[in-house]
Write a protein that holds these residues in place. Sequence first.
Motif, short mmCIF file in Angstrom:
data_model
loop_
_atom_site.label_atom_id
_atom_site.label_comp_id
_atom_site.label_asym_id
_atom_site.label_seq_id
_atom_site.Cartn_x
_atom_site.Cartn_y
_atom_site.Cartn_z
N VAL B 850 51.38 62.53 55.94
CA VAL B 850 52.02 62.14 57.20
C VAL B 850 53.38 61.54 56.89
CG1 VAL B 850 51.83 60.74 59.29
CG2 VAL B 850 49.77 61.61 58.21
N ARG B 851 54.36 61.94 57.65
CA ARG B 851 55.67 61.32 57.50
C ARG B 851 56.21 60.94 58.87
NH1 ARG B 851 59.15 64.07 52.61
NH2 ARG B 851 57.64 63.50 51.03
N VAL B 852 56.86 59.82 58.89
CA VAL B 852 57.55 59.41 60.11
C VAL B 852 58.99 59.14 59.75
CG1 VAL B 852 57.71 57.69 61.93
CG2 VAL B 852 55.48 58.42 61.13
N VAL B 1081 53.73 50.09 56.69
CA VAL B 1081 53.13 51.16 57.47
C VAL B 1081 52.50 52.21 56.55
CG1 VAL B 1081 54.36 50.97 59.62
CG2 VAL B 1081 55.45 52.12 57.72
N SER B 1082 53.17 52.50 55.45
CA SER B 1082 52.63 53.52 54.55
C SER B 1082 51.31 53.07 53.95
CB SER B 1082 53.62 53.84 53.45
OG SER B 1082 54.77 54.43 53.99
N GLY B 1083 51.30 51.83 53.49
CA GLY B 1083 50.07 51.32 52.90
C GLY B 1083 48.94 51.32 53.91
N LEU B 1085 48.58 53.22 56.65
CA LEU B 1085 48.10 54.55 57.00
C LEU B 1085 47.41 55.22 55.82
CD1 LEU B 1085 47.98 56.36 59.43
CD2 LEU B 1085 49.96 57.58 58.57
N HIS B 1086 47.95 54.98 54.65
CA HIS B 1086 47.35 55.55 53.44
C HIS B 1086 45.88 55.11 53.33
CE1 HIS B 1086 48.21 56.84 49.07
NE2 HIS B 1086 46.91 56.83 49.25
N SER B 1087 45.67 53.82 53.47
CA SER B 1087 44.29 53.38 53.32
C SER B 1087 43.44 53.84 54.49
CB SER B 1087 44.21 51.86 53.15
OG SER B 1087 44.81 51.23 54.22
N ILE B 1089 43.72 56.68 56.20
CA ILE B 1089 43.35 58.09 56.01
C ILE B 1089 42.29 58.20 54.91
CG2 ILE B 1089 44.19 60.36 55.29
CD1 ILE B 1089 46.84 59.68 56.64
#
Lengths: 357, 1167
Positions: B850-852, B1081-1083, B1085-1087, B1089
Amino acid sequence: MTMELDVFVGNTTIIDEEVYQLWLDGFSVADAVKMRLENGALGECEVSGEVLHSDTMDQYRTFQMCERLLHCPSKLANQLLFQIPAHHQAMLIERYYEFDHMFAREVLGKKLSKGTKKDLDDISSKTGIALKSCRRQFDNFKRVFKVVEELKGPLAENVQHHFLLSDLLAKDYAAVVFFANSRFETGKKKLQYLSFQDFAFCACQLISYWTVGAVDNMMDDMDVDLEKEFLHDLKDLKVLVNDKDMLDQHKSLVCSQLRGRIRVFTEMEANFKNLSRALINIASKLTNTKDVRDLFIDLVEKFIEPCRSDKWTAGDLTLFLTHYTSTASTLETYRYQVIWERYMGVVKSCILKMYHD
Amino acid sequence: MPGKLKAKIVAGRHLPVMDRASDLTDAFVEVKFGNTTFKTDVYPKSLNPQWNSEWFKFEVDDEDLQDEPLQITVLDHDTYSANDAIGKVYIDIDPLLSSEAATVISGWFPIYDTIHGIRGEINVLVKVDLFNDLNRFRQSSCGVKFFCTTSIPRCYRAVMVHGFVEELVVNEDPEYQWIDRIRTPRASNEARQRLISLMSGELQRKIGLKVLEMGGNAVVGYLQCFDLEGESGLVVRAIGTACTLDKISNTYAPASAINPCNSSPSKDTKDSPQAVPSALGCRSTHSSPVHSASSRLSQGFSVSVPTLLFAGMKHRHRSSEGPRARQCRAGFGEEAPGVPLSSGPPTPLRAQTFSSFSPSKSYSRQSSSSDTELSLTPKTGMGSGGSAGKEAGPLKALLRQQTQSALEQREFPFFTLTSFPAGFLLHVGGVVSARSVKLLDRIHNPALGNTRSYKLLDWNSFTADEPETRDAWWEEIRQEIKSHAKALGCHAVVGYSESTSICEEVCILSASGTAAVLSSRFMQDGALDMDHRLSRQQAPVFTSGTEKGEGDMGSSASLGFEDLAPPGCGFCHIPYDELNMPFPAQLTYCHCCRRFKVPDVLFTTIDLPTEANVTGKGCLIQARLCRTKKKAQGEGNATAISNLLPFLEYELHTQLMNKLKLRSMNALFGLRIQISIGENMLLGLASATGVYLTPLPSPGGIQIAGKTPSDITYEQHISNMQKKINDTIAKNKELYEVNPPKLFTLDPEAFRCINTELVEEVIGSPIPEPRQRSRLFRSHSESSDEVSELDLSHGKKDAFVLEIDDTDAVEDIHSLLTDAPTPPGFYSCNTEIMPGIYNWTSALQMFTSVRVFRLSNVNLTNQGLNKVFNDLCENLLKSLYFKLRSMVPCCLCHLNFTVAVPEDELIQVAVTAVAMSFDKEQTLENGRQSCDKTLMKAITENEEQLQFPLELTAESSSNPLSSAKGLSEVSGALPSARAPSVDYSSFTDRCSSWIEQLRLKAHTIRRGSIKTMSSLEKASPLPEGRSRSLRSNRSYAGGSVAVVKMTPLSFIPGTKIIKYLGIINMFFIRETTSLREEGGVSGFLHSFIAEVFAMVRAHVAALGGNAVVSYSMKECVFMENPNKNQAQCLINVSGDAVIFVRESELEATPPQPQSASTQTSSSGEGT
């Protein structure tokens, strides 16, 4: 215009060993990207820094999330969050617990406390190992120490069982734990020439022969502490230097064995009483915790240094110690053969290991 | 009391520390189903509690069993204060309700908390004792199997394919209820999770009921989506294809292949007479007023489609496109480029010049209104054209009538399947799609106010009103799709899907599919089992091998069907009338059989048919587009969007077409166009897999033409560009191994010469006169040129001309050339399989990325936006290639891009795909190709005997009456074993018996030839099987947690799926108020998913499965508020839980006849 969010999650967790090492070594993402670019190990696929950055970030995040699990490696195998193939799991654990010997040498024998942790930046600047990495290694020591400290049974096996490490690494950890527990003095200037490996070897010897677990292999043994009874019995060895007859007899026996076989025979003959006294004194003092801590400094100061100043070779030393041990057993009036051999066996191999520049 | 649910809580592990003082937890568990709750004892002071509880028994209706999830809550006991929740586990009981799926759910489930994520695991055992209940009025549909897989599941045979089922339920979104202001985020999230779980349970049950009514026992291609409409509610909707499936057992007798065709009709008539017509997937015989009404609608529609396709889009706020970009050009190519949006009016005029037969007045509900009218009609409540006002009354009434009739649903001959049993798909017309812009009604709509407050009290009692509105919307769109299909001479739509995009109160509903002509065989013949075509060579030879096998077994009934063309090219032949084409197209004779006409390009939404003749490999082709839009509210916004939509679609098609040409390919499969709306922009993303279909003519090159020939530097610029393009084409040809095989073209050499000549000519004189070029993408020629243009181009291999006098074209060319080629060793496609790759290994990696992207520069131009968006997608792909570099050689399959505009300046792109590696050795393939050729030759020979006038078969009836007539014929013919071929007549009213005979005869001849083919082929698959099994042995297996594979495909290479355990359909919400602490946000969403994957795997493992196939992430809604350190994300995933065994293992266990046959060839079961 910025990338606000960028994640990649695989059903099977992708682990790049190279990036893992960079992470373990405490490099920042930016540095890691630079290193990867420089290494050019990315092969034929030309990639932009952007792609590398994104990949590195992902990997770093994954490792950070795994770190919690790595603190209790057995969890890694039955956690559900990451699906990691077994060989990668083993790699993750092994690498995470691997430590720099340089670093280990620095903290060896120190109390694994907050105080020591505060000194890590000194160690970091001294060894050139990133502070982050130092912290991880220190925490690993502490964690392993805490878990196995109170456990019964063989130390290395306990470490291996709880942390799923390889034989070699588990043994190294056993050494670290052993040193930390007995708080052996390793920091003195005179000991600086000794490497972690030297100490690890000695620790291994001590664990194998001098601890409670060494004599009777019952499960309720403790491997961490030296056997009190044995240390107490060592006092009896004093007779070997206190009894003049015995000392002379011992000397003549050794000399007759070594005559012509070692280069430094005259020096040895002249020094025999001093050397013997040194070894016996060390033994007899070991009931004292303080003196146990000083075991290695004592060995160096009282025995190794005199030998070195007389330019003994390692071969000379081996022969001397072998015969020094064996002839004592042949002395008629000497009744402490078992204790003697248990003591000398370890001291001999430690000295030989430590006898270098 | 038809069911007893039993649950046992065994143990917990890795629980979080809830008591800081002791570093321990006093955990206990609440088990809740419906309104009954049980509790375990408190297990004090442990992070690994062993409850070993008794069996908690719930006696419940099976209706509840279907709707409700089992809810397990783990709590920390606290003597002095309220017990703290650790987390929850929702377990869907549905898989236990089908006798063929799982029997027990047992295993470790992650304990999930919407605020903290996974917090430890809990071991649970769940069983269901079902009592047989033959109550005819029951509301439950236990036992109906659901599959996400869009093909006939691997270990089943389709006895019947009944057709389209759909349902939707609407509810208030708990997030927008007043109570949300006072409750904790956790409570709110859990309410939402539970509600959606309930709603999807209910939805599934209702769909199941419809299936039972139709006489089916399964839903294949089940696609469930939810629309978060914000204040106006939450819609959960689903579509699927009802089927009667038969589990293939080892003791499978050929007789059963014939059996169903006799038994099922009788069953149908007994159970529900309506099922018969619906089963045909076409118009029903019932002549209720409702039907005549609806058919009148669609009738009026279909006639004028060719022109309406695009003109209509603008004015009805509903876009629809024909199969090809050509059509776009024909439709409104004229005003597309420079003309401002407001210049709509010319279009209808132009449209009328084309629509020779139906004046636009004839269809009252679409054409009458214009945009200005819309903005003037207040309170229509729908953005869909100003027509809303006029049509609302009658339409609503109509719809109400329709919903009363159970038949209504089956009016749509739609199939959500994307791949079909051999011989099912006869012809493909092209892509049909429809879009509609709607205005979601506001909560303070007085008319709805009462019902709403009522619903606040009880979520489960839905008022009929709301679903009806939504139903009506979809109804409209489906009607439109249907009529488009008709216009293409097709009676069915395959690869059908629906989607929405919502921004504030504007909602775009989209539907798309592929118009097709299907073999009527599926209605009664039993031999529709799907082979393992995908896991192995899907070469045409293999499929024919299957047929041969069937023939050998003597099940002549299964061979009774006849497709009029060889399988390799038949589906490409145009289904529409050549003389009466729905849109201008360039037809040539099929390069394979040389008997039938084929179009020059073919766009479809389905997977590449197994039997298709493909040259070279395929590749992912994407068209990306971003358009700015002024911020607006309500209807103004809707108008603006619907004004932009046609342009967006046109551009997307142009891009697709150009990129296709650039790769020297002539067909697109798996086309998916997603249009996403944001506050100030519209995003369009079209993804498809381009291939070179051997039967279709080779595409011409692309030419660039300058408008102002005076400037020398300009000329140079152009010739440079032309050179670049030519180089790229040449490179691509090599890369994808696209070389038109000499065997199939009459004059391949000459053909190539023409091509190169053309190219050279262009290089030599960079400015060819545009007028002489047949096709102008952005030509400024008059519409009257249309006919002559057609004539010019007919039969010629011609290059595309791109004029670059306007900035748009420059941009186009730019985007053409900026598409980076895939790095060596990589291939990519968005379909299930990649043509040209057959030797898959078992190495498999499913991933979600996912990228934003934040656009900080607010005043971006369209071009700037386009570039940003394009780069975003390209970089994402690059990243994927890089990450998966260890799997090379590998192919990224089923690359599924989803774009969204979550906020003003944010663009979100999510990709889910699977990387599969394959063995590099192409020796096998060479062997295959040679076989291919021989086969083709044989087929071509046979085709000679097959020739008869095309229009007879292809002309579909636009008149519902005639199809009804056909239908009655069919029902009359049902008892006869030879029915399949007769059935075809239901779609071609002019079909006469001599054709049938001809077909039958032809078929027997063809069968003979196939025999020889498959014997030729036999040599190759064996070594491959071996090499694969070697690989699989090497692969890792074991560990204390069972490995669960996940893939968006319907198969796992090198394995055989032996059991489907049930559908996985999960919805999760995760929220955080400590975003920074969780790694931003990355951390976060990463966790999240990773957690979602973990929960899916855990559920599959608990069902006893070891893989999820047809996995997809339906929804990933991410919202953040970095200033408040908060973020929230919703994810909806689905898939089929299965048990697979490695083919190598199957080999080891000898006595399974089917598996053995799967080993040697793809013919597999069913013989």
